[in-house]
Design a protein around this motif. Sequence first.
Motif, PDB file in Angstrom:
ATOM      1  N   LEU A 162      50.064  34.125  37.428  1.00  0.00           N
ATOM      2  CA  LEU A 162      49.898  35.083  38.996  1.00  0.00           C
ATOM      3  C   LEU A 162      50.351  36.138  38.327  1.00  0.00           C
ATOM      4  CD1 LEU A 162      50.089  33.440  41.651  1.00  0.00           C
ATOM      5  CD2 LEU A 162      48.506  33.561  40.673  1.00  0.00           C
ATOM      6  N   ASN A 163      51.579  36.691  38.238  1.00  0.00           N
ATOM      7  CA  ASN A 163      52.491  37.641  37.713  1.00  0.00           C
ATOM      8  C   ASN A 163      51.990  38.269  36.213  1.00  0.00           C
ATOM      9  OD1 ASN A 163      55.014  39.362  37.492  1.00  0.00           O
ATOM     10  ND2 ASN A 163      55.882  38.512  35.244  1.00  0.00           N
ATOM     11  N   ASP A 164      51.496  37.425  35.747  1.00  0.00           N
ATOM     12  CA  ASP A 164      50.798  38.204  34.158  1.00  0.00           C
ATOM     13  C   ASP A 164      50.006  38.516  34.314  1.00  0.00           C
ATOM     14  OD1 ASP A 164      53.004  36.881  32.335  1.00  0.00           O
ATOM     15  OD2 ASP A 164      51.471  35.691  31.875  1.00  0.00           O
ATOM     16  N   ILE A 165      48.954  38.232  35.164  1.00  0.00           N
ATOM     17  CA  ILE A 165      48.101  39.237  35.660  1.00  0.00           C
ATOM     18  C   ILE A 165      48.240  40.918  36.259  1.00  0.00           C
ATOM     19  CG2 ILE A 165      45.989  39.544  38.003  1.00  0.00           C
ATOM     20  CD1 ILE A 165      45.905  36.537  38.182  1.00  0.00           C
ATOM     21  N   PHE A 166      49.619  41.044  36.560  1.00  0.00           N
ATOM     22  CA  PHE A 166      49.689  42.356  37.506  1.00  0.00           C
ATOM     23  C   PHE A 166      50.238  43.107  35.464  1.00  0.00           C
ATOM     24  CE2 PHE A 166      52.136  40.303  40.605  1.00  0.00           C
ATOM     25  CZ  PHE A 166      51.821  40.957  41.737  1.00  0.00           C
ATOM     26  N   ALA A 167      50.257  43.224  34.460  1.00  0.00           N
ATOM     27  CA  ALA A 167      49.990  43.346  33.775  1.00  0.00           C
ATOM     28  C   ALA A 167      49.216  44.223  33.167  1.00  0.00           C
ATOM     29  CB  ALA A 167      51.056  42.449  32.521  1.00  0.00           C
ATOM     30  N   GLU A 168      47.642  43.153  33.469  1.00  0.00           N
ATOM     31  CA  GLU A 168      47.047  42.760  32.911  1.00  0.00           C
ATOM     32  C   GLU A 168      45.463  44.058  32.963  1.00  0.00           C
ATOM     33  OE1 GLU A 168      45.369  39.136  32.590  1.00  0.00           O
ATOM     34  OE2 GLU A 168      47.135  38.937  30.453  1.00  0.00           O
ATOM     35  N   CYS A 169      45.934  43.902  35.489  1.00  0.00           N
ATOM     36  CA  CYS A 169      44.974  44.096  35.499  1.00  0.00           C
ATOM     37  C   CYS A 169      45.440  45.310  36.820  1.00  0.00           C
ATOM     38  CB  CYS A 169      44.311  43.308  36.450  1.00  0.00           C
ATOM     39  SG  CYS A 169      43.718  41.872  35.632  1.00  0.00           S
ATOM     40  N   LYS A 170      44.797  46.123  36.462  1.00  0.00           N
ATOM     41  CA  LYS A 170      45.542  47.480  37.421  1.00  0.00           C
ATOM     42  C   LYS A 170      44.845  47.637  38.442  1.00  0.00           C
ATOM     43  CE  LYS A 170      48.447  47.727  34.314  1.00  0.00           C
ATOM     44  NZ  LYS A 170      49.973  47.683  34.631  1.00  0.00           N
ATOM     45  N   ASP A 171      43.558  47.692  38.632  1.00  0.00           N
ATOM     46  CA  ASP A 171      42.997  48.126  40.066  1.00  0.00           C
ATOM     47  C   ASP A 171      42.329  46.698  40.588  1.00  0.00           C
ATOM     48  OD1 ASP A 171      39.752  47.151  38.285  1.00  0.00           O
ATOM     49  OD2 ASP A 171      40.600  48.458  37.419  1.00  0.00           O
TER      50      ASP A 171
ATOM     51  N   SER B 150      39.622  44.234  38.605  1.00  0.00           N
ATOM     52  CA  SER B 150      40.077  43.406  37.997  1.00  0.00           C
ATOM     53  C   SER B 150      41.119  42.722  37.976  1.00  0.00           C
ATOM     54  CB  SER B 150      40.773  44.561  37.106  1.00  0.00           C
ATOM     55  OG  SER B 150      41.614  45.346  37.378  1.00  0.00           O
ATOM     56  N   VAL B 151      42.300  42.697  39.397  1.00  0.00           N
ATOM     57  CA  VAL B 151      42.704  41.751  40.098  1.00  0.00           C
ATOM     58  C   VAL B 151      41.846  40.814  40.618  1.00  0.00           C
ATOM     59  CG1 VAL B 151      44.654  40.844  41.515  1.00  0.00           C
ATOM     60  CG2 VAL B 151      45.035  42.623  40.665  1.00  0.00           C
ATOM     61  N   LYS B 152      40.687  40.798  40.990  1.00  0.00           N
ATOM     62  CA  LYS B 152      40.291  39.455  41.823  1.00  0.00           C
ATOM     63  C   LYS B 152      38.827  39.141  40.784  1.00  0.00           C
ATOM     64  CE  LYS B 152      39.156  42.492  46.431  1.00  0.00           C
ATOM     65  NZ  LYS B 152      38.493  43.407  46.608  1.00  0.00           N
ATOM     66  N   LYS B 153      38.366  39.676  39.357  1.00  0.00           N
ATOM     67  CA  LYS B 153      37.895  38.684  38.957  1.00  0.00           C
ATOM     68  C   LYS B 153      38.906  38.015  38.448  1.00  0.00           C
ATOM     69  CE  LYS B 153      34.874  40.125  34.418  1.00  0.00           C
ATOM     70  NZ  LYS B 153      35.184  40.474  33.667  1.00  0.00           N
ATOM     71  N   ALA B 154      40.193  37.814  38.256  1.00  0.00           N
ATOM     72  CA  ALA B 154      41.212  37.460  37.015  1.00  0.00           C
ATOM     73  C   ALA B 154      41.655  36.239  37.961  1.00  0.00           C
ATOM     74  CB  ALA B 154      42.454  38.017  36.899  1.00  0.00           C
ATOM     75  N   LEU B 155      41.687  36.570  39.132  1.00  0.00           N
ATOM     76  CA  LEU B 155      42.014  35.067  39.999  1.00  0.00           C
ATOM     77  C   LEU B 155      40.680  34.522  40.128  1.00  0.00           C
ATOM     78  CD1 LEU B 155      43.365  37.368  42.848  1.00  0.00           C
ATOM     79  CD2 LEU B 155      44.469  35.471  41.809  1.00  0.00           C
TER      80      LEU B 155
END
Length: 269
Positions: A214-223, A226-231
């Motif tokens: 979950l923490n890695d998503i912050f570095a990979e996703c800025k909007d 992209s966060v919702k897609k990663a989840l």
Amino acid sequence: MTDMGWLQRRKEKKKKAPDYKFFYWFAKGVLWLPLRLFFRTKVYGCRKIGKRKVIVVMNHKSAMDPLLMSHFISPSMSFIAKEDLAKNKFVELVLRHLNVIFVRRGEADMGALDQSFDVLESGRPLALFPEGTRNRQNDGTVRRFKTGTAFFALGAHAPIIPVAVEKCAKAGVKNRMIIGPEFDLSEFYDDEKQPSRDALKKATEKIYRRVTELNDIFAECKDDASVKKALSELEKNRPERERRLDELREKQTLEVLEAAMRELGEKKD
């Protein structure tokens, strides 16, 4: 952590934990507006976890983390805090009525262990910060977890909800929080005996990886998109992500061994 028969004895001696709901919700109401105004946080995931036996775990960035967690996640939860906070009697009284459990660091505090299991067995959430103390580096990493969370989860057969916060909470600084999908440690359960060191180690590693992903998503996703897609793709991408982590761990282990060998060689010379 404890003697091997303690967990079995406490299973036979269940006790309902006190729940000061009025004070908890009163404090939450008082702090609602200040937190909304000065600590704006975008939250992803399900905020309502239900009043039940569950452990909520989060990486630890600042002293504000318990406030953020209790503000954005419902219902009320019990937190574990260091005993140093109880030196002032008034502060101790207030925190106890906010469902805080005080623990003596560096020793097996049986009273705190009992209270924590009482909370879970009373069908209420327990919130923990497995890093043990705040990660003041604020460099986007999650420090290694202590085994206490795994001990509670295995002993009480409690599912876990991982949470990650992006930054150290500061007034006026926008932040992000992700509440991840629930999981359990059923592959490590053993009703016949207390969890082994190996089971605790492996269970702790699983908890660590679920918070880290979950923490890695912050570095990979800025909007938001992209966060919702990663989840939505967490499960699908987990095998590849864990493979990369295993490779990184092997590389780090080799680097440590090589450094130790060089140091040993220099001392011989």
